[in-house]
Write a protein that holds these residues in place. Structure first.
Motif, short mmCIF file in Angstrom:
data_model
loop_
_atom_site.label_atom_id
_atom_site.label_comp_id
_atom_site.label_asym_id
_atom_site.label_seq_id
_atom_site.Cartn_x
_atom_site.Cartn_y
_atom_site.Cartn_z
N ARG A 134 -18.60 10.46 -59.99
CA ARG A 134 -17.64 11.39 -59.40
C ARG A 134 -17.20 10.95 -58.00
NH1 ARG A 134 -16.74 15.64 -62.47
NH2 ARG A 134 -18.32 16.36 -63.95
N GLU A 135 -18.02 10.16 -57.32
CA GLU A 135 -17.71 9.79 -55.93
C GLU A 135 -17.19 8.36 -55.76
OE1 GLU A 135 -20.28 10.85 -52.73
OE2 GLU A 135 -21.40 12.28 -53.96
N ALA A 136 -17.48 7.48 -56.70
CA ALA A 136 -17.21 6.06 -56.50
C ALA A 136 -15.77 5.69 -56.84
CB ALA A 136 -18.17 5.22 -57.33
N ASP A 137 -15.18 4.84 -56.02
CA ASP A 137 -13.88 4.23 -56.32
C ASP A 137 -14.05 3.01 -57.22
OD1 ASP A 137 -12.12 5.87 -54.46
OD2 ASP A 137 -13.59 5.07 -53.05
N MET A 147 -15.15 9.81 -63.86
CA MET A 147 -14.72 8.85 -62.84
C MET A 147 -13.46 9.32 -62.13
SD MET A 147 -15.54 5.22 -64.75
CE MET A 147 -14.84 4.24 -63.40
N LYS A 148 -13.33 8.93 -60.88
CA LYS A 148 -12.19 9.32 -60.06
C LYS A 148 -10.88 8.71 -60.58
CE LYS A 148 -12.61 9.10 -55.57
NZ LYS A 148 -12.95 8.62 -54.21
N ASP A 149 -9.79 9.38 -60.28
CA ASP A 149 -8.49 8.79 -60.55
C ASP A 149 -8.37 7.48 -59.77
OD1 ASP A 149 -7.97 11.03 -62.00
OD2 ASP A 149 -6.51 11.88 -60.62
N ARG A 150 -7.77 6.51 -60.40
CA ARG A 150 -7.56 5.17 -59.82
C ARG A 150 -8.86 4.45 -59.46
NH1 ARG A 150 -2.38 5.40 -55.77
NH2 ARG A 150 -3.12 7.46 -55.23
N ARG A 207 -5.32 6.77 -66.27
CA ARG A 207 -5.76 7.65 -65.20
C ARG A 207 -6.61 6.87 -64.20
NH1 ARG A 207 -10.16 10.23 -63.70
NH2 ARG A 207 -11.30 9.54 -65.55
N ILE A 208 -7.58 6.10 -64.72
CA ILE A 208 -8.31 5.19 -63.85
C ILE A 208 -7.46 3.93 -63.66
CG2 ILE A 208 -10.54 6.11 -64.62
CD1 ILE A 208 -10.94 3.52 -66.22
#
Length: 326
Positions: free
Chosen positions: A203-206, A230-233, A258-259
């Motif tokens: 949830r936090e990692a790019d 997972m985060k967007d991008r 989305r990613i």
């Protein structure tokens, strides 16, 4: 005169490793391109291999039936999921690997893959080669400078990967490993935050970079539910083992865009083929390479020499030979 122990090299090795074997006059060497390789189970005393060859329970039973000559198997690299360890133990055969030697190369390659994807290097290169005039304003990349990198697996490769991300991109590092001892990176002064769950990291990692072995507990650890966390991008890196990522779920996530995308040096079908991965390769937000993270000139020489020295030490009856698994 006593027969020399037969050593079979089942997969191609670096020339430096082969030179060391050839200079060892007390072994009988059989290489991967020798027709005798097909029947290695009959008389092998030592075996060297890489990931290309599988040693099954049947192989070890055949070797035992031939008089139990086989004493040692040495695998270049860390992963040994291509060797039936239980069968080797039952046959009384020692199995060794070469831990830590691939770590630098794999960590370096995982960083290179992520940067290639984030800056759209391979995509733009393909378009230029096809004669397309590329408008720079339409191929904007994604900067990874000072982004959050989640390292899954706090072993040798994960540790070096964390250092590279910090040094190259001033990254904030999150780390997750359910079995690594508390404080495992503290003594090496690697700035990081250790999280208590995979979901928290996702949830936090790019950038999420996977550095875990393929075990029952890690098979499919990144599936549809995890990808949705997972985060967007964000970017997913798998330079560890095929089977850790649910590839069907990943394909659907990549199609949604989305990613940002995924880089895969490890897939379930190796080497990757157009038949198996054509749907992936139609997409610009994925890079697939044929498990070459450890494939540098320097590493192949060092690792190959380590395999030879390990095998010879076992055959000479030396104690405390490194990398023993069975």
């Amino acid at each position: 005169m006593a027969m020399k122990p037969k050593v079979y090299v089942l997969d191609p090795y670096h020339k430096d490793a082969i030179a060391l074997l050839r200079s060892t006059d007390w072994i009988d060497l059989i290489l991967w391109d020798d027709s005798r390789k097909a029947d290695w189970q009959k008389d092998a005393v030592g075996v060297m291999l890489r990931s290309d060859t599988r040693l099954t329970g049947s192989d070890f039973r055949l070797a035992a039936a031939a008089g139990n000559k086989l004493r040692v198997v040495v695998k270049q690299g860390v992963g040994v999921d291509n060797i039936d360890l239980a069968a080797a133990a039952a046959a009384g055969v020692a199995v060794h690997n070469t831990p830590a030697l691939n770590s630098e190369s794999v960590a370096e390659f995982s960083l290179a893959l992520a940067l290639s994807l984030s800056r759209r290097v391979t995509e733009i290169d393909r378009r230029v080669r096809q004669g397309e005039k590329v408008a720079r304003s339409r191929v904007l990349g994604l900067s990874l400078f000072r982004k959050t990198v989640g390292v899954v697996g706090m072993g040798n490769i994960g540790r070096i990967a964390a250092r590279k991300w910090i040094g190259a991109c001033e990254s904030r590092v999150l780390a997750y490993d359910p079995v690594a001892p508390r404080g495992v990176w503290d003594r090496e002064q690697i700035p990081h935050t250790r999280v208590g769950s995979l979901e928290e990291l996702l949830r936090e990692a790019d950038v999420v970079t996977l550095h875990v072995p393929l075990l029952d507990s890690t098979r499919g650890m990144i599936g549809g539910r995890e990808l949705a966390c997972m985060k967007d991008r964000s970017i997913l890196i798998n330079a560890s083992r095929g089977g850790i990522v649910d590839e069907r779920a990943l394909l659907e996530e990549l199609r949604r865009k989305r990613i940002w995308g995924a880089v895969l040096d490890a897939v379930e079908v190796e080497p990757p083929t157009l038949e198996a991965y054509g749907d992936f390769l139609e997409l610009d937000n994925v890079i697939i390479t044929p498990h070459i993270g450890a494939s540098t000139i320097e590493n192949q020489s060092n690792s190959g020499l380590a395999v030879v020295r390990t095998l010879l030490a076992v055959l000479e009856g030396k104690d405390d030979v490194p990398g023993k698994l069975v």
